[in-house]
Motif scaffolding. Structure first.
Motif, PDB file in Angstrom:
ATOM      1  N   SER A  31       0.855  -1.189   0.000  1.00 16.72           N
ATOM      2  CA  SER A  31       0.000   0.000   0.000  1.00 16.72           C
ATOM      3  C   SER A  31       0.893   1.241   0.000  1.00 16.72           C
ATOM      4  CB  SER A  31      -0.903   0.000   1.232  1.00 16.72           C
ATOM      5  OG  SER A  31      -0.111   0.104   2.406  1.00 16.72           O
ATOM      6  N   CYS A  32       0.287   2.369  -0.268  1.00 21.40           N
ATOM      7  CA  CYS A  32       1.048   3.616  -0.270  1.00 21.40           C
ATOM      8  C   CYS A  32       0.172   4.739   0.271  1.00 21.40           C
ATOM      9  CB  CYS A  32       1.548   3.945  -1.668  1.00 21.40           C
ATOM     10  SG  CYS A  32       0.233   4.263  -2.868  1.00 21.40           S
ATOM     11  N   LYS A  33       0.816   5.824   0.631  1.00 22.75           N
ATOM     12  CA  LYS A  33       0.071   7.000   1.104  1.00 22.75           C
ATOM     13  C   LYS A  33      -0.252   7.951  -0.042  1.00 22.75           C
ATOM     14  CE  LYS A  33       0.022   6.441   5.626  1.00 22.75           C
ATOM     15  NZ  LYS A  33      -0.455   5.116   5.889  1.00 22.75           N
ATOM     16  N   GLY A  34       0.525   7.855  -1.134  1.00 24.36           N
ATOM     17  CA  GLY A  34       0.265   8.735  -2.253  1.00 24.36           C
ATOM     18  C   GLY A  34       0.845   8.192  -3.545  1.00 24.36           C
TER      19      GLY A  34
ATOM     20  N   ILE B 134       2.091  10.631 -10.945  1.00 29.35           N
ATOM     21  CA  ILE B 134       2.716  10.097 -12.167  1.00 29.35           C
ATOM     22  C   ILE B 134       4.209  10.420 -12.197  1.00 29.35           C
ATOM     23  CG2 ILE B 134       2.852  10.415 -14.680  1.00 29.35           C
ATOM     24  CD1 ILE B 134       0.592   8.597 -13.980  1.00 29.35           C
ATOM     25  N   GLU B 135       4.572  11.637 -11.876  1.00 28.53           N
ATOM     26  CA  GLU B 135       5.977  12.056 -11.947  1.00 28.53           C
ATOM     27  C   GLU B 135       6.810  11.542 -10.771  1.00 28.53           C
ATOM     28  OE1 GLU B 135       7.185  13.614 -14.631  1.00 28.53           O
ATOM     29  OE2 GLU B 135       5.153  13.504 -15.452  1.00 28.53           O
ATOM     30  N   LYS B 136       6.275  11.611  -9.564  1.00 31.48           N
ATOM     31  CA  LYS B 136       7.044  11.265  -8.359  1.00 31.48           C
ATOM     32  C   LYS B 136       6.915   9.811  -7.946  1.00 31.48           C
ATOM     33  CE  LYS B 136       7.132  15.933  -6.693  1.00 31.48           C
ATOM     34  NZ  LYS B 136       6.815  16.881  -5.651  1.00 31.48           N
ATOM     35  N   GLY B 137       5.920   9.123  -8.464  1.00 31.33           N
ATOM     36  CA  GLY B 137       5.745   7.715  -8.129  1.00 31.33           C
ATOM     37  C   GLY B 137       4.943   7.512  -6.861  1.00 31.33           C
ATOM     38  N   PHE B 138       5.242   6.414  -6.177  1.00 32.94           N
ATOM     39  CA  PHE B 138       4.515   5.996  -4.984  1.00 32.94           C
ATOM     40  C   PHE B 138       5.278   6.470  -3.749  1.00 32.94           C
ATOM     41  CE2 PHE B 138       3.625   3.157  -8.446  1.00 32.94           C
ATOM     42  CZ  PHE B 138       2.238   3.091  -8.433  1.00 32.94           C
ATOM     43  N   THR B 139       4.552   6.999  -2.781  1.00 31.96           N
ATOM     44  CA  THR B 139       5.197   7.573  -1.602  1.00 31.96           C
ATOM     45  C   THR B 139       4.559   7.061  -0.313  1.00 31.96           C
ATOM     46  OG1 THR B 139       3.762   9.526  -1.779  1.00 31.96           O
ATOM     47  CG2 THR B 139       5.942   9.673  -2.797  1.00 31.96           C
ATOM     48  N   GLU B 140       5.314   7.205   0.756  1.00 32.60           N
ATOM     49  CA  GLU B 140       4.905   6.744   2.081  1.00 32.60           C
ATOM     50  C   GLU B 140       5.240   7.844   3.088  1.00 32.60           C
ATOM     51  OE1 GLU B 140       3.241   5.026   4.835  1.00 32.60           O
ATOM     52  OE2 GLU B 140       3.279   3.760   3.048  1.00 32.60           O
ATOM     53  N   SER B 141       4.459   7.966   4.146  1.00 27.28           N
ATOM     54  CA  SER B 141       4.698   9.027   5.127  1.00 27.28           C
ATOM     55  C   SER B 141       5.635   8.598   6.255  1.00 27.28           C
ATOM     56  CB  SER B 141       3.372   9.517   5.716  1.00 27.28           C
ATOM     57  OG  SER B 141       2.694   8.443   6.329  1.00 27.28           O
ATOM     58  N   ASN B 142       5.759   7.319   6.496  1.00 28.44           N
ATOM     59  CA  ASN B 142       6.587   6.814   7.587  1.00 28.44           C
ATOM     60  C   ASN B 142       7.893   6.254   7.018  1.00 28.44           C
ATOM     61  OD1 ASN B 142       7.576   4.458   9.290  1.00 28.44           O
ATOM     62  ND2 ASN B 142       6.123   5.423  10.697  1.00 28.44           N
ATOM     63  N   GLU B 143       9.010   6.792   7.463  1.00 28.23           N
ATOM     64  CA  GLU B 143      10.308   6.402   6.904  1.00 28.23           C
ATOM     65  C   GLU B 143      10.622   4.920   7.135  1.00 28.23           C
ATOM     66  OE1 GLU B 143      14.966   7.812   6.897  1.00 28.23           O
ATOM     67  OE2 GLU B 143      13.496   8.977   8.010  1.00 28.23           O
TER      68      GLU B 143
ATOM     69  N   GLN C  92      11.197   2.043   4.225  1.00 29.00           N
ATOM     70  CA  GLN C  92      12.373   1.178   4.077  1.00 29.00           C
ATOM     71  C   GLN C  92      11.960  -0.267   3.844  1.00 29.00           C
ATOM     72  OE1 GLN C  92      14.325   2.220   7.839  1.00 29.00           O
ATOM     73  NE2 GLN C  92      16.120   2.802   6.643  1.00 29.00           N
ATOM     74  N   VAL C  93      11.024  -0.747   4.633  1.00 30.43           N
ATOM     75  CA  VAL C  93      10.578  -2.136   4.513  1.00 30.43           C
ATOM     76  C   VAL C  93       9.891  -2.343   3.159  1.00 30.43           C
ATOM     77  CG1 VAL C  93       9.036  -3.905   5.448  1.00 30.43           C
ATOM     78  CG2 VAL C  93      10.387  -2.475   7.006  1.00 30.43           C
ATOM     79  N   LYS C  94       9.044  -1.415   2.775  1.00 35.60           N
ATOM     80  CA  LYS C  94       8.329  -1.539   1.501  1.00 35.60           C
ATOM     81  C   LYS C  94       9.301  -1.511   0.328  1.00 35.60           C
ATOM     82  CE  LYS C  94       3.948   0.152   3.238  1.00 35.60           C
ATOM     83  NZ  LYS C  94       2.844   1.105   3.115  1.00 35.60           N
TER      84      LYS C  94
ATOM     85  N   MET D  92      -4.474   9.150  -5.145  1.00 31.50           N
ATOM     86  CA  MET D  92      -4.089   9.630  -6.469  1.00 31.50           C
ATOM     87  C   MET D  92      -3.763  11.120  -6.456  1.00 31.50           C
ATOM     88  SD  MET D  92      -3.989   7.025  -8.290  1.00 31.50           S
ATOM     89  CE  MET D  92      -4.490   5.333  -8.185  1.00 31.50           C
ATOM     90  N   ASN D  93      -2.692  11.454  -7.173  1.00 31.98           N
ATOM     91  CA  ASN D  93      -2.222  12.841  -7.296  1.00 31.98           C
ATOM     92  C   ASN D  93      -1.846  13.445  -5.950  1.00 31.98           C
ATOM     93  OD1 ASN D  93      -2.719  12.847 -10.160  1.00 31.98           O
ATOM     94  ND2 ASN D  93      -4.881  12.957  -9.629  1.00 31.98           N
ATOM     95  N   LYS D  94      -1.363  12.582  -5.054  1.00 30.40           N
ATOM     96  CA  LYS D  94      -0.896  13.008  -3.737  1.00 30.40           C
ATOM     97  C   LYS D  94       0.539  12.508  -3.556  1.00 30.40           C
ATOM     98  CE  LYS D  94      -5.025  14.156  -1.643  1.00 30.40           C
ATOM     99  NZ  LYS D  94      -6.127  13.718  -2.229  1.00 30.40           N
ATOM    100  N   THR D  95       1.289  13.213  -2.747  1.00 30.66           N
ATOM    101  CA  THR D  95       2.633  12.746  -2.403  1.00 30.66           C
ATOM    102  C   THR D  95       2.791  12.784  -0.896  1.00 30.66           C
ATOM    103  OG1 THR D  95       3.554  14.965  -2.642  1.00 30.66           O
ATOM    104  CG2 THR D  95       3.719  13.517  -4.555  1.00 30.66           C
ATOM    105  N   ALA D  96       3.636  11.887  -0.417  1.00 29.86           N
ATOM    106  CA  ALA D  96       3.984  11.856   0.995  1.00 29.86           C
ATOM    107  C   ALA D  96       5.500  12.034   1.102  1.00 29.86           C
ATOM    108  CB  ALA D  96       3.520  10.533   1.616  1.00 29.86           C
ATOM    109  N   LEU D  97       6.031  11.884   2.281  1.00 32.99           N
ATOM    110  CA  LEU D  97       7.413  12.228   2.594  1.00 32.99           C
ATOM    111  C   LEU D  97       8.473  11.446   1.821  1.00 32.99           C
ATOM    112  CD1 LEU D  97       9.312  13.846   4.469  1.00 32.99           C
ATOM    113  CD2 LEU D  97       9.098  11.977   6.116  1.00 32.99           C
ATOM    114  N   VAL D  98       8.308  10.107   1.714  1.00 29.70           N
ATOM    115  CA  VAL D  98       9.374   9.245   1.205  1.00 29.70           C
ATOM    116  C   VAL D  98       8.923   8.495  -0.046  1.00 29.70           C
ATOM    117  CG1 VAL D  98      10.963   7.372   1.804  1.00 29.70           C
ATOM    118  CG2 VAL D  98      10.127   8.879   3.600  1.00 29.70           C
TER     119      VAL D  98
END
Length: 114
Positions: free
Chosen positions: A33-36, A39-48, A52-54, A73-79
Motif C-alpha cells: 500500500s502507499c500513502k500517495g 505520475i511524476e514522483k511515483g509511490f510515496t509513504e509518510s513513515n520512513e 524502508q521495509v516496503k 491519487m495525485n498526492k505525495t507523501a514524505l518518502v
C-alpha cells in the motif's frame, strides 16, 4: 493456498539483522500500500521505517501489486518507495482520467479496478 505475511518489523527499529532477514526472503508477489501516488514522483509513504521495509520488499519481489485507492491519487507523501518502473499492477477503486491511465499503461503497468 497460503499467503505468508511479513512479520511485524514495523514496530521495531530496522536493524541490520532485520534488514538482512528481509533481503534473504524470496517473494513471488509483494502487495504494497502507499500513502500517495503521482505520475511524476511515483509511490510515496509518510513513515520512513515503513518506506524502508516496503522498498526492500519491492526490490526482492518478482511481481509488485500496488494498492492505491482514489484518495491516494495525485498526492505525495514524505518518502518515495517506488516508480512505475518498479510496479506490475495498480489496484484502485475509481476509474482514472484517460491521461493518467495512458501514462501508467505506457510503463506496462496493468490497472485493476475493484
Amino acid at each position: 493456498m497460503s499467503i505468508p505475511v511479513l512479520p511485524s518489523f514495523l514496530s521495531f527499529k530496522l536493524t541490520k539483522s532485520r534488514e538482512n532477514t528481509l533481503k534473504s526472503l524470496n517473494a513471488n508477489k509483494a502487495i504494497i500500500s502507499c500513502k500517495g501516488f503521482d505520475i511524476e514522483k511515483g509511490f510515496t509513504e509518510s513513515n520512513e521505517l515503513e518506506a524502508q521495509v516496503k522498498k526492500m520488499m519491492i526490490e526482492i519481489a518478482d511481481q509488485v501489486y500496488m494498492i492505491a485507492d482514489h484518495t491516494k491519487m495525485n498526492k505525495t507523501a514524505l518518502v518515495n518507495i517506488a516508480t512505475l518502473d518498479d510496479v506490475d499492477f495498480i489496484f484502485t477503486d475509481k476509474v482514472l482520467p484517460p491521461s493518467q491511465e495512458n501514462a501508467i499503461r505506457e510503463k506496462n503497468v496493468e490497472i485493476v479496478y475493484c
